[in-house]
Design an enzyme around this catalytic site. Sequence first.
Site, PDB file in Angstrom:
ATOM      1  CE1 TYR A 146      -3.326  -2.863   0.778  1.00  0.00           C
ATOM      2  CE2 TYR A 146      -4.594  -0.853   1.069  1.00  0.00           C
ATOM      3  CZ  TYR A 146      -4.550  -2.220   0.872  1.00  0.00           C
ATOM      4  OH  TYR A 146      -5.704  -2.923   0.760  1.00  0.00           O
ATOM      5  CE  LYS A 195       2.579 -17.891  -2.243  1.00  0.00           C
ATOM      6  NZ  LYS A 195       1.742 -19.121  -2.280  1.00  0.00           N
ATOM      7  CG  ASP A 227      -1.233 -20.475  -0.840  1.00  0.00           C
ATOM      8  OD1 ASP A 227      -0.686 -20.425   0.283  1.00  0.00           O
ATOM      9  OD2 ASP A 227      -0.741 -21.100  -1.797  1.00  0.00           O
ATOM     10  CG  ASP A 251      -7.806  -5.113   1.690  1.00  0.00           C
ATOM     11  OD1 ASP A 251      -8.778  -4.663   2.329  1.00  0.00           O
ATOM     12  OD2 ASP A 251      -7.733  -5.086   0.444  1.00  0.00           O
ATOM     13  CG  ASP A 255     -13.316  -7.633   2.373  1.00  0.00           C
ATOM     14  OD1 ASP A 255     -13.100  -6.855   3.319  1.00  0.00           O
ATOM     15  OD2 ASP A 255     -13.794  -7.266   1.277  1.00  0.00           O
TER      16      ASP A 255
HETATM   17  C1  IPM Z   1     -10.245  -1.608   3.986  1.00  0.00           C
HETATM   18  C2  IPM Z   1     -10.522  -1.050   2.622  1.00  0.00           C
HETATM   19  C3  IPM Z   1      -9.407  -0.096   2.222  1.00  0.00           C
HETATM   20  C4  IPM Z   1      -8.118  -0.904   2.221  1.00  0.00           C
HETATM   21  C5  IPM Z   1      -9.622   0.614   0.874  1.00  0.00           C
HETATM   22  C6  IPM Z   1     -10.902   1.403   0.852  1.00  0.00           C
HETATM   23  C7  IPM Z   1      -8.451   1.485   0.491  1.00  0.00           C
HETATM   24  O1  IPM Z   1     -10.689  -2.093   1.713  1.00  0.00           O
HETATM   25  O2  IPM Z   1     -10.150  -0.818   4.944  1.00  0.00           O
HETATM   26  O3  IPM Z   1     -10.117  -2.831   4.114  1.00  0.00           O
HETATM   27  O4  IPM Z   1      -7.794  -1.578   1.237  1.00  0.00           O
HETATM   28  O5  IPM Z   1      -7.418  -0.878   3.234  1.00  0.00           O
HETATM   29 MG    MG Z   2     -10.687  -4.026   2.570  1.00  0.00          MG
END
Ligand code: IPM
Ligand code: MG
Length: 360
Positions: A146, A195, A227, A251, A255
Amino acid sequence: MAHKIAVIPGDGIGPEIVREARRVLDSADGKYGFELEYTQLLMGGASIDVHGVPLTDEAIAQAKASEAVLMGSIGGDAKTSPWYKLEPQLRPEAGLLKIRKELNLFANLRPAYLYDELRAACPLRDEVIGDGFDMMIMRELTGGLYFGARETVVENGVRKAVDTLVYNEEEIRRIAVKGFDIARKRRRKVCSVDKANVLDSSRLWRAVVEEVSRDYPDVELSHMLVDNCAMQLVKDPAQFDVILTENMFGDILSDEASMVTGSIGMLSSASLNETKFGLYEPSHGSAPDIAGKDIANPIATILSAAMMLRYSLDLDEAADAIEAAVSQVLREGYRTVDIMSEGCTRVGTAEMGTLIAARV
Ligand code: IPM
Ligand code: MG
């Protein structure tokens, strides 16, 4: 004395979910004897519309002058929003990355917990869910891909893009220390995800995490390739306590972890630096497609507000009360559409906030 809180409603569903979090905080303050003083800040698209940039230096200064930041979400529809015609460093997401970096918020905590009441919303089979699961994803937030150098160039008529994944040992050590500290307050297990079979940055990550673990003989450390971790999260999520990982992997895995808890609308997060200061936001995005329709789930933001009380303001009792109120509302069968299941009562964003606030 009132605690100084900066509030960033942001874009999309941000303003409506933050409004509900504030409703819940306001119902807790009288009862638990604290007072909050809010300063509203612009970030993301909302700031671009007014200032032409996703985060101003003034907003950063105001955030720094607060004890904590409570945030909704930022960003718009990448296909239709004019914000995405701007240079990448002027788009809404750049504001979020900037505030994380400027405030040195290197430790991102994302708890993924399956509420018993939400078993029906969990996409996993009953035998996989077992007795449920409760994990903490610790994501490094100010390094890695990032924040490494990036560029897009044309070489001999061929377009080329480069992103750089960089970590130094200090960045790894400080997040590892936080991870082990948090594990001590939980089930004393850290799974470090990398990784290392391919990446140098992961080999350094693994070595430094090993070094840190020597100071925590009471915490069990394991390593897992990313993975495999993606697979294990849906195969046997109960095996995890603390997952410690770098920015990009965190990240993606967070999710995934949120989805196995039933909905990304349930997942809160705290981003911390070395002090008590923190930025609190739901793990989900701004969902522009459902903005303003009163259907977004405000629970992730409400739980983020509870984390704010706990980690930045030491108001544990009030935080417990908010978390208990969320459980109670779920037990009583109230659901926003994302977690709806048969026999439950469907409610909108504002009603969900009101129900929780009434039970704090
Ligand atoms: C998160 C989001 C952010 C990230 C985006 C919006 C830049 O997906 O906070 O997980 O990738 O960190
Ligand atoms: Mg995210």
